[in-house]
Design an enzyme around this catalytic site. Structure first.
Site, mmCIF file in Angstrom:
data_model
loop_
_atom_site.group_PDB
_atom_site.id
_atom_site.type_symbol
_atom_site.label_atom_id
_atom_site.label_comp_id
_atom_site.label_asym_id
_atom_site.label_seq_id
_atom_site.Cartn_x
_atom_site.Cartn_y
_atom_site.Cartn_z
ATOM 1 C CB SER A 41 -1.010 0.145 1.457
ATOM 2 O OG SER A 41 -1.838 -1.067 1.195
ATOM 3 C CG HIS A 67 -2.921 -0.994 -3.453
ATOM 4 N ND1 HIS A 67 -3.894 -0.098 -2.975
ATOM 5 C CD2 HIS A 67 -2.664 -1.567 -2.336
ATOM 6 C CE1 HIS A 67 -3.953 -0.015 -1.650
ATOM 7 N NE2 HIS A 67 -3.207 -0.806 -1.300
ATOM 8 C CD GLU A 72 -5.544 2.546 -5.825
ATOM 9 O OE1 GLU A 72 -6.266 3.563 -5.552
ATOM 10 O OE2 GLU A 72 -4.703 2.082 -4.643
ATOM 11 C CG ASN A 121 -5.616 3.437 0.835
ATOM 12 O OD1 ASN A 121 -6.781 3.077 1.164
ATOM 13 N ND2 ASN A 121 -4.665 2.382 0.857
HETATM 14 P P1 NAI Z 1 0.037 -10.157 7.254
HETATM 15 O O1 NAI Z 1 0.666 -9.688 8.182
HETATM 16 O O2 NAI Z 1 -1.508 -10.453 7.527
HETATM 17 O O3 NAI Z 1 0.627 -11.219 6.237
HETATM 18 C C1 NAI Z 1 1.806 -11.332 5.685
HETATM 19 C C2 NAI Z 1 2.426 -12.645 5.462
HETATM 20 O O4 NAI Z 1 3.769 -12.518 4.959
HETATM 21 C C3 NAI Z 1 2.577 -13.597 6.701
HETATM 22 O O5 NAI Z 1 1.837 -14.653 6.826
HETATM 23 C C4 NAI Z 1 3.941 -13.604 6.824
HETATM 24 O O6 NAI Z 1 4.300 -14.877 7.560
HETATM 25 C C5 NAI Z 1 4.323 -13.506 5.466
HETATM 26 N N1 NAI Z 1 5.814 -13.237 5.201
HETATM 27 C C6 NAI Z 1 6.597 -12.345 5.735
HETATM 28 N N2 NAI Z 1 8.015 -12.269 5.548
HETATM 29 C C7 NAI Z 1 7.934 -13.223 4.411
HETATM 30 C C8 NAI Z 1 8.970 -13.500 3.569
HETATM 31 N N3 NAI Z 1 10.099 -12.909 3.312
HETATM 32 N N4 NAI Z 1 8.510 -14.534 2.534
HETATM 33 C C9 NAI Z 1 7.196 -14.984 2.437
HETATM 34 N N5 NAI Z 1 6.319 -14.703 3.396
HETATM 35 C C10 NAI Z 1 6.462 -13.854 4.250
HETATM 36 O O7 NAI Z 1 -0.195 -8.739 6.156
HETATM 37 P P2 NAI Z 1 -1.211 -8.167 5.214
HETATM 38 O O8 NAI Z 1 -2.115 -7.392 5.767
HETATM 39 O O9 NAI Z 1 -1.702 -9.422 4.287
HETATM 40 O O10 NAI Z 1 -0.436 -7.258 4.212
HETATM 41 C C11 NAI Z 1 0.478 -7.704 3.091
HETATM 42 C C12 NAI Z 1 0.859 -6.748 2.081
HETATM 43 O O11 NAI Z 1 -0.329 -6.167 1.532
HETATM 44 C C13 NAI Z 1 1.625 -5.550 2.617
HETATM 45 O O12 NAI Z 1 2.538 -5.182 1.782
HETATM 46 C C14 NAI Z 1 0.262 -4.401 2.893
HETATM 47 O O13 NAI Z 1 1.016 -3.203 2.545
HETATM 48 C C15 NAI Z 1 -0.431 -4.806 1.769
HETATM 49 N N6 NAI Z 1 -1.875 -4.592 1.819
HETATM 50 C C16 NAI Z 1 -2.705 -4.872 2.971
HETATM 51 C C17 NAI Z 1 -3.789 -4.424 3.045
HETATM 52 C C18 NAI Z 1 -4.502 -4.583 4.228
HETATM 53 O O14 NAI Z 1 -5.849 -4.162 4.502
HETATM 54 N N7 NAI Z 1 -3.973 -5.336 5.292
HETATM 55 C C19 NAI Z 1 -4.576 -3.971 1.815
HETATM 56 C C20 NAI Z 1 -3.758 -3.662 0.917
HETATM 57 C C21 NAI Z 1 -2.621 -4.027 0.468
#
Ligand code: NAI
Length: 289
Positions: free
Chosen positions: A123, A144, A156, A195
């Site tokens: 994001s 995104h 996006e 956003n």
């Molecule tokens: P999350 O914390 O729920 O999931 C992240 C996952 O990545 C975890 O399961 C973790 O074990 C895994 N992980 C961490 N390092 C890793 C690596 N080196 N290799 C493989 N897996 C790895 O996070 P979330 O909320 O799903 O966010 C993920 C991405 O999506 C971020 O970049 C965030 O900015 C983006 N995003 C999040 C939104 C939200 O509402 N939470 C909305 C839109 C985008």
């Protein structure tokens, strides 16, 4: 890479966003592999997938046949290598940390073809921050999604200075193929489009509270009844998390020293554990049922 050549998608990071992006892609008939650095999360994803798809049948949203086909397309990979080998598109949805993502893309570069499209769901971090990590960075862009990614229609496609128009076109086509309504964001800009608008509205809403012009409830009524917003900015903040809104303002403050409207107010609520629905109290109260 053209959309008609798409055979395999890898989604890396099976957290909140990644698992939904992966399952959504599989529902639309594309072979999708989801992988995560944390092996303990893999059985959790499996259980989540089963429950979600079962629920879709019960609600009459998907037929048993559609669910069976989806299951054939949805794969939980045991390693990142298994997921990305021969992938035509890799969507990165790992933790929001620049250094960790840089390391991830550097490793990924060794595992994928030179024409594999690489997208980050980040994001706030731009694809151009990773251009030195991969060969041929013209294939690198932000794609995104919005939470919940199985429901929200918008994507996006953010074009970095290094991203080719062909890559943008591919990601727009991919979004449409998987049931989304994409927009092309032609420059990397903080918050992209949605956003940014959200923040501008929240910014004004917080300013009005700080100035003692109206209560959060009255501002929500104004937005809902006067502007036809489905939900006022404070109700929305309670839903997405007051903590996250505070982190956003704190990030700006830490990086630039600028205190945006609502900073002190949100800090107070954050420290009082008033994070919204998830803690039972935010701008509103949510008694446990
Ligand atoms: P999350 O914390 O729920 O999931 C992240 C996952 O990545 C975890 O399961 C973790 O074990 C895994 N992980 C961490 N390092 C890793 C690596 N080196 N290799 C493989 N897996 C790895 O996070 P979330 O909320 O799903 O966010 C993920 C991405 O999506 C971020 O970049 C965030 O900015 C983006 N995003 C999040 C939104 C939200 O509402 N939470 C909305 C839109 C985008």
């Amino acid at each position: 890479m053209k959309i008609n050549d798409l055979k395999k998608v890898a989604v890396i990071g099976g957290g909140l966003m990644g698992r939904q992006i992966a399952l959504n892609t599989a529902i639309y008939g594309v072979d999708t592999y989801v992988a995560d650095a944390n092996p303990e999360i893999l059985p959790v994803i499996k259980e989540w997938e089963e429950t979600y798809l079962e629920g879709r049948i019960n609600k009459g949203k998907l037929t048993a046949e559609q669910v069976a086909t989806t299951k054939q397309h949805f794969h939980i990979a045991n390693s990142i290598e298994e997921a990305v080998t021969d992938a035509d598109l890799v969507i990165e949805a790992i933790i929001e940390n620049k250094e960790i993502k840089q390391e991830f893309f550097t490793n990924l570069n060794k595992l994928v073809r030179k024409d594999t499209i690489i997208a980050t769901n980040s994001s706030f971090l731009y694809s151009s921050m990773f251009e030195d990590c991969v060969d041929n960075p013209t294939r690198l862009a932000n794609l995104h999604f919005f939470n919940p990614a199985l429901v929200m229609k918008l994507t996006e496609v953010v074009q970095g200075p290094q991203t080719s128009d062909e890559t943008v076109q591919f990601l727009l086509d991919f979004s449409r193929k998987t049931g989304k309504d994409p927009v092309w964001v032609k420059k990397e800009i903080e918050g992209f489009i949605a956003n940014r608008i959200l923040r501008a509205v929240a910014n004004e809403a917080l300013y009005l509270v700080e100035e003692g012009v109206a209560t959060p409830e009255e501002i929500d009524i104004a937005a809902e009844k006067g502007l036809n917003y489905p939900m006022g900015p404070f109700k929305l903040m309670d839903l997405t998390g007051v903590d996250l809104s505070y982190f956003n303002l704190k990030r700006v403050y830490d990086e630039t020293g600028e205190k945006r409207a609502g900073f002190d107010l949100l800090k107070k609520k954050y420290e009082a554990n008033e994070w919204g629905r998830k803690t039972g109290k935010g701008w509103y109260e949510y008694p446990k049922k």
